[in-house]
Enzyme design. Structure first.
Site, PDB file in Angstrom:
ATOM      1  CG  HIS A  27      40.254  40.301  42.814  1.00  9.93           C
ATOM      2  ND1 HIS A  27      41.504  39.777  43.030  1.00  9.93           N
ATOM      3  CD2 HIS A  27      39.474  39.255  42.453  1.00  9.93           C
ATOM      4  CE1 HIS A  27      41.480  38.473  42.785  1.00  9.93           C
ATOM      5  NE2 HIS A  27      40.249  38.123  42.445  1.00  9.93           N
ATOM      6  CD  GLU A  28      35.695  39.197  41.580  1.00  4.50           C
ATOM      7  OE1 GLU A  28      35.723  38.546  40.530  1.00  4.50           O
ATOM      8  OE2 GLU A  28      36.095  38.728  42.668  1.00  4.50           O
TER       9      GLU A  28
ATOM     10  CG  HIS B  67      39.145  37.731  37.737  1.00  8.46           C
ATOM     11  ND1 HIS B  67      40.353  37.089  37.579  1.00  8.46           N
ATOM     12  CD2 HIS B  67      38.782  37.541  39.035  1.00  8.46           C
ATOM     13  CE1 HIS B  67      40.704  36.544  38.750  1.00  8.46           C
ATOM     14  NE2 HIS B  67      39.769  36.815  39.642  1.00  8.46           N
TER      15      HIS B  67
ATOM     16  CG  HIS C  74      43.328  34.504  41.167  1.00  8.85           C
ATOM     17  ND1 HIS C  74      42.541  33.445  41.533  1.00  8.85           N
ATOM     18  CD2 HIS C  74      42.551  35.611  41.280  1.00  8.85           C
ATOM     19  CE1 HIS C  74      41.340  33.902  41.857  1.00  8.85           C
ATOM     20  NE2 HIS C  74      41.314  35.212  41.703  1.00  8.85           N
TER      21      HIS C  74
HETATM   22  N1  01S Z   1      36.913  35.847  42.530  1.00 10.01           N
HETATM   23  O1  01S Z   1      37.530  36.680  41.658  1.00 10.01           O
HETATM   24  C1  01S Z   1      37.586  35.121  43.355  1.00 10.01           C
HETATM   25  O2  01S Z   1      38.781  35.162  43.374  1.00 10.01           O
HETATM   26  C2  01S Z   1      36.742  34.265  44.289  1.00 10.01           C
HETATM   27  C3  01S Z   1      37.196  32.863  44.315  1.00 10.01           C
HETATM   28  C4  01S Z   1      37.095  32.178  42.966  1.00 10.01           C
HETATM   29  C5  01S Z   1      37.587  30.795  43.081  1.00 10.01           C
HETATM   30  C6  01S Z   1      35.692  32.180  42.432  1.00 10.01           C
HETATM   31  C7  01S Z   1      36.654  34.941  45.644  1.00 10.01           C
HETATM   32  O3  01S Z   1      35.613  35.400  46.032  1.00 10.01           O
HETATM   33  N2  01S Z   1      37.797  35.045  46.311  1.00 10.01           N
HETATM   34  C8  01S Z   1      37.853  35.757  47.529  1.00 10.01           C
HETATM   35  C9  01S Z   1      38.110  37.233  47.282  1.00 10.01           C
HETATM   36  O4  01S Z   1      38.231  37.963  48.227  1.00 10.01           O
HETATM   37  C10 01S Z   1      38.875  35.178  48.411  1.00 10.01           C
HETATM   38  N3  01S Z   1      38.178  37.702  46.027  1.00 10.01           N
HETATM   39  C11 01S Z   1      38.334  39.095  45.758  1.00 10.01           C
HETATM   40  C12 01S Z   1      39.607  39.706  46.175  1.00 10.01           C
HETATM   41  O5  01S Z   1      39.648  40.886  46.463  1.00 10.01           O
HETATM   42  N4  01S Z   1      40.699  38.975  46.235  1.00 10.01           N
HETATM   43 ZN    ZN Z   2      39.586  36.296  41.721  1.00 12.34          ZN
END
Ligand code: 01S
Ligand code: ZN
Ligand code: CA
Ligand code: ZN
Length: 498
Positions: free
Chosen positions: A230-231, A234, A240
């Site tokens: 996921h990261e 980004h 998202h």
């Molecule tokens: N990072 O990419 C995220 O999406 C953050 C929230 C942002 C507002 C900084 C985060 O840690 N989200 C959690 C998450 O699990 C819910 N992210 C990774 C994933 O696999 N969706």
């Molecule tokens: Zn994210």
């Protein structure tokens, strides 16, 4: 979520503080303040980095400023592109903040470029470096996870990744505790798990993990691989996604029994930025990226349909739609967003026993009993415990009648009556064609809803009147989901370009 993420983008400017002039009032921030030299500088900048075709520079700024300064839409568009890139409010106006950002010393923009609404890396060979992981996880293990996560993206898009040990890298990956001076402190266990910066120089593209999470390589805690994929999305410029099947969906939804892969949506989005990987077609022709089911798909069929409290639930793969009488829109979610790990996906049948306040899930020879979203002790059990003979290896559908305290199970061409008070099967099975005239068999799903039995087979729903013992109407299986097309939601009509 999205807002928060966008605010991370603005950190690109916050990290190395920009000398801003005090901003007393909005008018002071306006274009009126800028000298001709400022305007020339801005035009030059936008020309160099954003391909703006400057007007002959000798336009009299003061004269134009009455009607707004050189406000060709082209210039405003370029200012807006630049503002988006730096996470500034995309007003298209040359504000002090915008000007200050332009004046900041910079290497060049050669590493990233604005691309429509987003930003992408300009080059197709990116380097990454892993720093500061405090031995929480062994280096070889970590490197393998990151390599595999990059591979998911490079398998589908025309982009390559290489790890560097010492030299500067485009993408720096690190683990941090709490405040780590990028304006977005971590919050200890849970909550924010990680964050990443959109492509750009400096902190752009970097990926930070919350070191206080219980990172894991399996089902306990948070799965590092799932969050990494996921990261990295980004770090490549993806935002998202509202598609719950996408890796870029903002909620953590790793399921140990689900082999993590990029969804059709993720693949489309990353290919939009970087083009298609040369071996995409050969690699994915047999096993294309999974599409999230679309409730408007005329061929939609269901695994199971059940009532739950006031809602009607339609199950399909890892997903379900929840039809609530008070909600206008029946939204798709992950089964796992409601029920914990441990409940099966790709179900055969589901029913709720209101009296006992339990929900039963069937898959193959097993069934699970849940109370208050918790799998009850001793489950899953074999369906033979319900009184099925060993020749029955799965059930197709289950239909619960609260008033009679009975449940009807459909298996192949047969149906069975189960006495919920005596906890036993009543006698021998009957043929569906005899008990349910007009209903073809085998069926996919059945539910009692608003006084009728609704039986599903393929893309057809049969509405059955119990007292008249006949089908009163048929229609598309998905018609209770009330498909309303929204612009841009036509997932099913999209194709992956190869
Ligand atoms: N990072 O990419 C995220 O999406 C953050 C929230 C942002 C507002 C900084 C985060 O840690 N989200 C959690 C998450 O699990 C819910 N992210 C990774 C994933 O696999 N969706
Ligand atoms: Zn994210
Ligand atoms: Ca956290
Ligand atoms: Zn950070």
């Amino acid at each position: 979520m999205e807002m928060l993420f966008l605010s991370l983008l603005s950190l690109v400017t916050i990290v190395k503080p920009v000398p801003l002039r005090p901003q007393a009032s909005p008018t002071q921030q306006s274009h009126m303040d800028f000298s001709e030299a400022d305007w020339e500088f801005a035009q030059e900048y936008l020309h160099n980095f954003y391909g703006h075709k400057s007007k002959p520079v000798r336009t009299k700024r003061t004269a134009v400023s009455d009607a707004g300064p050189d406000r060709t839409t082209a210039l405003c568009d370029k200012i807006r592109d630049m503002q988006r890139f730096f996470g500034l409010p995309p007003s298209g106006e040359l504000t002090q903040e915008t000007m200050a950002t332009m004046r900041r010393p910079r290497c060049s923009l050669s590493d990233a470029e604005p691309f429509g609404e987003t930003i992408r890396w300009k080059k197709r060979n990116l380097s990454y470096r892993v720093v500061g992981y405090d031995n929480i996880i062994s280096a070889p293990k970590l490197h393998r996870i990151f390599r595999e996560a990059w591979r998911l993206w490079s398998n589908v898009a025309a982009i390559k990744f290489r790890r560097r040990n010492r030299k500067e890298a485009d993408i720096v990956i690190s683990f941090y505790n709490g405040d780590h001076s990028d304006g977005s402190p971590f919050d200890g266990k849970g909550g924010i798990l990680a964050h990443a910066f959109l492509p750009g120089y400096g902190i752009g593209g970097d990926v930070h993990f919350d070191a206080e999470e219980d990172w894991s390589f399996n089902a306990t805690g948070f799965n590092l691989f799932a969050v990494t994929v996921h990261e990295f999305g980004h770090a490549l410029g993806l935002h998202h996604s509202s598609d719950p099947g996408a890796v870029m969906y903002p909620a953590y939804n790793f399921a140990p029994d689900y082999n993590l892969q990029l969804s059709f949506r993720d693949v489309k989005d990353v290919q939009h930025l970087y083009g298609v990987s040369p071996n995409f077609a050969s690699q994915f022709s047999k096993n294309p990226p999974p599409r999230t089911p679309d409730k408007c798909d005329p061929d939609l069929s269901f695994d199971a349909v059940s009532e739950l409290q006031q809602e009607l639930l339609f199950f399909k793969g890892r997903f379900m739609w929840r039809k609530h009488p008070n909600f206008i829109e029946t939204g798709i979610t992950l089964i796992r967003s409601l029920w914990p790990n441990g409940v099966p996906l790709h179900l055969d049948a589901v029913y709720q026993n209101v009296e006992r306040n339990v929900v039963l899930f069937f898959k193959g020879q097993q069934y699970w009993m849940l109370r208050q979203l918790e799998v009850q002790e001793g489950f899953p059990r074999n369906i033979s415990n319900l009184g099925f003979p060993s020749r029955i290896t799965s059930v197709d559908a289950a239909l619960h009648f609260r008033n009679d305290h009975t449940t009807v199970f459909f298996t192949g061409h047969e149906c069975w009556r189960y006495d919920e008070q005596q906890n036993r099967m009543e006698g021998s099975p009957a043929l569906i064609e005899q008990q349910w005239p007009g209903i073809p068999s085998p069926i996919d799903a059945a539910v009692l809803y608003e006084g009728f039995v609704h039986l599903f087979k393929g893309s057809v729903r049969y509405q059955f009147d119990l007292s008249a013992r006949q089908v009163v109407s048929t229609g598309p299986a998905n018609d209770l989901l009330e498909c309303k097309r929204h612009p841009g939601s036509e997932i099913s009509s999209e194709r992956i370009t190869e």
